[in-house]
Design a protein around this motif. Sequence first.
Motif: not given
Length: 222
Positions: A201-204, A209-213
């Motif tokens: 879950a935290w990996g997803v 978040l990385k993709s959004a940034m």
Amino acid sequence: MHAQETPPEASQAASAKVWPRGAKLSDILNAVAADQSRDRISITDLFEVMRDRAFGALMLMFAAPNVLPLPLGTSAILGAPLVFLAAQITLSQHRPWLPKLMAQRSVSRTKFAAIINKATPWLVRAERLLRPRLSFLTRPPFEQVIGLVCLSLAIILFLPIPFGNNLPALAICLFALALLERDGLAALVGIVVAILSIVIAWGVVYTLLKSAMFLIRNALAL
């Protein structure tokens, strides 16, 4: 598939709303489903019938559907009661409580019976595998630890995390069965599945978040 025939003593116990300690959950649920004095069955009714087994039984009933793929948003509906129940286990509450809006939700007895008919074979198989062992792992203070882990998993279920429902729901099911049957081995397996589900879950979430940034930075650079 037909419902299992309810033993006479089970029907009598169901109508009296008193079950002997150690009664199988499958017998209790089938007796409730066969009780023709009820037109509808609410969560409050299950509280009364399950008594000291209500925490494990209700957690299993709310978590089990999430093991399978469900329509978007369903996990939040089923996850909300799990948050309340897990928090109460963590706080050592003896009897479960849910907000009136949740506790008074009900389904027709015929619909409840149809659900129980489908679930009974799986539940009976699980009950055959489970037995009291390493029971200290399902009693205080470890019971409160189970509640805290289930609370974390219920929050994950409640959040709209893609592909984040199945493993947390499976872990909660294992913990619920462990509490019902006082099976510490099931609790240990639940811990393993819970750790795996939290990591995934935290990996997803981290990937999202990385993709959004990345998208935000590219948009600002234009």
